[in-house]
Design a protein around this motif. Structure first.
Motif, PDB file in Angstrom:
ATOM      1  N   GLN A   1       9.394  -3.659   7.423  1.00 39.16           N
ATOM      2  CA  GLN A   1       9.112  -2.963   7.845  1.00 39.16           C
ATOM      3  C   GLN A   1       8.024  -3.079   8.492  1.00 39.16           C
ATOM      4  OE1 GLN A   1       7.097  -1.572   3.836  1.00 39.16           O
ATOM      5  NE2 GLN A   1       8.980  -1.508   2.632  1.00 39.16           N
ATOM      6  N   ARG A   2       6.967  -2.043   8.822  1.00 38.92           N
ATOM      7  CA  ARG A   2       6.135  -1.812   9.797  1.00 38.92           C
ATOM      8  C   ARG A   2       5.233  -1.962   8.984  1.00 38.92           C
ATOM      9  NH1 ARG A   2       6.854   4.208  14.062  1.00 38.92           N
ATOM     10  NH2 ARG A   2       8.788   2.903  14.559  1.00 38.92           N
ATOM     11  N   ALA A   3       4.126  -2.318   9.940  1.00 37.34           N
ATOM     12  CA  ALA A   3       2.812  -3.301   9.065  1.00 37.34           C
ATOM     13  C   ALA A   3       1.853  -1.425   8.350  1.00 37.34           C
ATOM     14  CB  ALA A   3       2.033  -3.227  10.196  1.00 37.34           C
ATOM     15  N   THR A   4       2.158  -0.842   9.269  1.00 38.99           N
ATOM     16  CA  THR A   4       1.621   0.377   8.482  1.00 38.99           C
ATOM     17  C   THR A   4       2.162   1.234   7.283  1.00 38.99           C
ATOM     18  OG1 THR A   4       2.543   2.276   9.737  1.00 38.99           O
ATOM     19  CG2 THR A   4       0.716   1.403  11.115  1.00 38.99           C
ATOM     20  N   GLU A   5       3.698   0.916   6.679  1.00 38.36           N
ATOM     21  CA  GLU A   5       4.082   1.774   6.152  1.00 38.36           C
ATOM     22  C   GLU A   5       3.507   0.215   4.923  1.00 38.36           C
ATOM     23  OE1 GLU A   5       8.143   2.810   7.196  1.00 38.36           O
ATOM     24  OE2 GLU A   5       8.159   0.948   7.513  1.00 38.36           O
ATOM     25  N   LEU A   6       3.467  -0.562   5.319  1.00 38.71           N
ATOM     26  CA  LEU A   6       3.269  -1.534   4.159  1.00 38.71           C
ATOM     27  C   LEU A   6       1.501  -1.955   3.880  1.00 38.71           C
ATOM     28  CD1 LEU A   6       4.170  -4.863   5.527  1.00 38.71           C
ATOM     29  CD2 LEU A   6       5.317  -3.990   3.413  1.00 38.71           C
ATOM     30  N   ALA A   7       1.251  -0.886   5.068  1.00 41.86           N
ATOM     31  CA  ALA A   7      -0.294  -1.068   4.453  1.00 41.86           C
ATOM     32  C   ALA A   7      -0.680   0.220   3.366  1.00 41.86           C
ATOM     33  CB  ALA A   7      -1.638  -0.419   5.583  1.00 41.86           C
ATOM     34  N   ALA A   8      -0.573   1.227   4.022  1.00 40.28           N
ATOM     35  CA  ALA A   8       0.391   2.516   3.139  1.00 40.28           C
ATOM     36  C   ALA A   8       1.034   2.413   1.856  1.00 40.28           C
ATOM     37  CB  ALA A   8       1.145   3.743   4.409  1.00 40.28           C
ATOM     38  N   TYR A   9       1.251   1.989   1.231  1.00 37.46           N
ATOM     39  CA  TYR A   9       1.791   0.937   0.245  1.00 37.46           C
ATOM     40  C   TYR A   9       1.447   0.420  -0.589  1.00 37.46           C
ATOM     41  CZ  TYR A   9       4.941  -0.290  -3.736  1.00 37.46           C
ATOM     42  OH  TYR A   9       5.207  -1.041  -5.070  1.00 37.46           O
ATOM     43  N   ILE A  10       0.696  -0.796  -0.162  1.00 38.08           N
ATOM     44  CA  ILE A  10      -0.864  -1.507  -0.727  1.00 38.08           C
ATOM     45  C   ILE A  10      -1.939  -0.569  -1.179  1.00 38.08           C
ATOM     46  CG2 ILE A  10      -1.867  -3.515  -0.413  1.00 38.08           C
ATOM     47  CD1 ILE A  10       1.608  -4.179  -1.260  1.00 38.08           C
ATOM     48  N   GLY A  11      -2.036  -0.288   0.663  1.00 36.64           N
ATOM     49  CA  GLY A  11      -3.277   1.024  -0.045  1.00 36.64           C
ATOM     50  C   GLY A  11      -4.189   0.294   0.494  1.00 36.64           C
ATOM     51  N   VAL A  12      -4.455  -0.475   1.881  1.00 35.41           N
ATOM     52  CA  VAL A  12      -5.262  -1.608   2.427  1.00 35.41           C
ATOM     53  C   VAL A  12      -5.082  -0.257   4.202  1.00 35.41           C
ATOM     54  CG1 VAL A  12      -5.450  -3.418   1.616  1.00 35.41           C
ATOM     55  CG2 VAL A  12      -3.685  -3.030   3.352  1.00 35.41           C
ATOM     56  N   GLY A  13      -6.771  -0.984   4.773  1.00 37.31           N
ATOM     57  CA  GLY A  13      -6.395  -0.991   5.965  1.00 37.31           C
ATOM     58  C   GLY A  13      -5.688  -1.081   6.899  1.00 37.31           C
ATOM     59  N   LYS A  14      -5.759  -1.160   7.986  1.00 41.47           N
ATOM     60  CA  LYS A  14      -4.481  -1.561   9.192  1.00 41.47           C
ATOM     61  C   LYS A  14      -5.161  -3.021   9.916  1.00 41.47           C
ATOM     62  CE  LYS A  14      -3.370   2.093  11.390  1.00 41.47           C
ATOM     63  NZ  LYS A  14      -3.369   3.033  13.236  1.00 41.47           N
ATOM     64  N   ALA A  15      -6.582  -3.001   9.385  1.00 42.56           N
ATOM     65  CA  ALA A  15      -7.120  -4.710   9.584  1.00 42.56           C
ATOM     66  C   ALA A  15      -7.114  -5.143   8.647  1.00 42.56           C
ATOM     67  CB  ALA A  15      -8.656  -4.177  10.049  1.00 42.56           C
TER      68      ALA A  15
END
Length: 160
Positions: A68-82
C-alpha cells in the motif's frame, strides 16, 4: 444556599439511569484497551525486540492487505504523514518492510512486508490466534463471531 428540587433530583437520576449502559461500556472498553496496549507491546517485541508497539498494526495491515501507499496506511491507522514516514523508516531499518516505486504513479511509493517481515508477523499472529482459541474455548463459535462483528462495527463507527 442551594436547595435540590424534585425536578433536579429526577433529571439527575434519569441521566444516570439512562446512561448506565454507556458507563458500563466506557469501563469495559478502558480495561480492554489497557490490556490490548500491553498485548500489542508484547507482540511487537516478539516480531522484533526493537519494534515500537504502535508499528505492529502497520505490519498486520500489510500482511492482510498487501502493499500500500504510505498515505493509505496513515489514513487507516489515523496518523499524519510525518508519523507514518518515521515509523516506516524504522521498519525499513529493521528489515521488516521495503518501499518500491508505484507503477501507477512514479512519484509515489508502495510499502510491503519483506520476506523476513512476513515470516515474523505470521509467526506472531499464529501464536496469538492459538491464545484466542484457548481463551475463548468456553465460548460458542457464534458468540465469537458476534463479538468480532460488533468490534468491526465499533471500529468502522470510530473511523468517521
Amino acid at each position: 444556599m442551594h436547595e435540590d428540587t424534585n425536578d433536579d433530583a429526577r433529571s439527575s437520576r434519569g441521566v444516570e439511569q439512562g446512561d448506565r449502559e454507556f458507563l458500563s461500556l466506557e469501563r469495559e472498553l478502558t480495561v480492554l484497551l489497557r490490556r490490548a496496549r500491553a498485548n500489542q507491546g508484547e507482540m511487537a517485541r516478539e516480531v522484533h525486540p526493537d519494534l515500537e508497539s504502535a508499528a505492529y498494526g502497520l505490519l498486520v495491515r500489510l500482511e492482510e492487505c498487501g502493499r500500500q501507499r504510505a498515505t493509505e496506511l496513515a489514513a487507516y491507522i489515523g496518523v499524519g504523514k510525518a508519523t507514518m514516514s518515521r515509523q516506516l523508516r524504522a521498519l525499513e531499518q529493521l528489515g521488516l518492510v521495503a518501499r518500491a516505486p508505484d507503477p501507477a504513479d512514479g512519484r509515489a511509493w508502495l510499502v510491503d512486508l519483506t520476506e523476513e517481515g512476513r515470516s515474523r508477523v505470521s509467526r506472531v499472529r499464529e501464536a496469538r490466534r492459538e491464545r484466542y482459541v484457548s481463551h475463548f474455548s468456553h465460548w460458542d463459535r457464534t458468540e465469537v463471531a458476534e463479538l468480532a462483528r460488533l468490534l468491526q462495527q465499533l471500529n468502522r463507527g470510530m473511523e468517521k
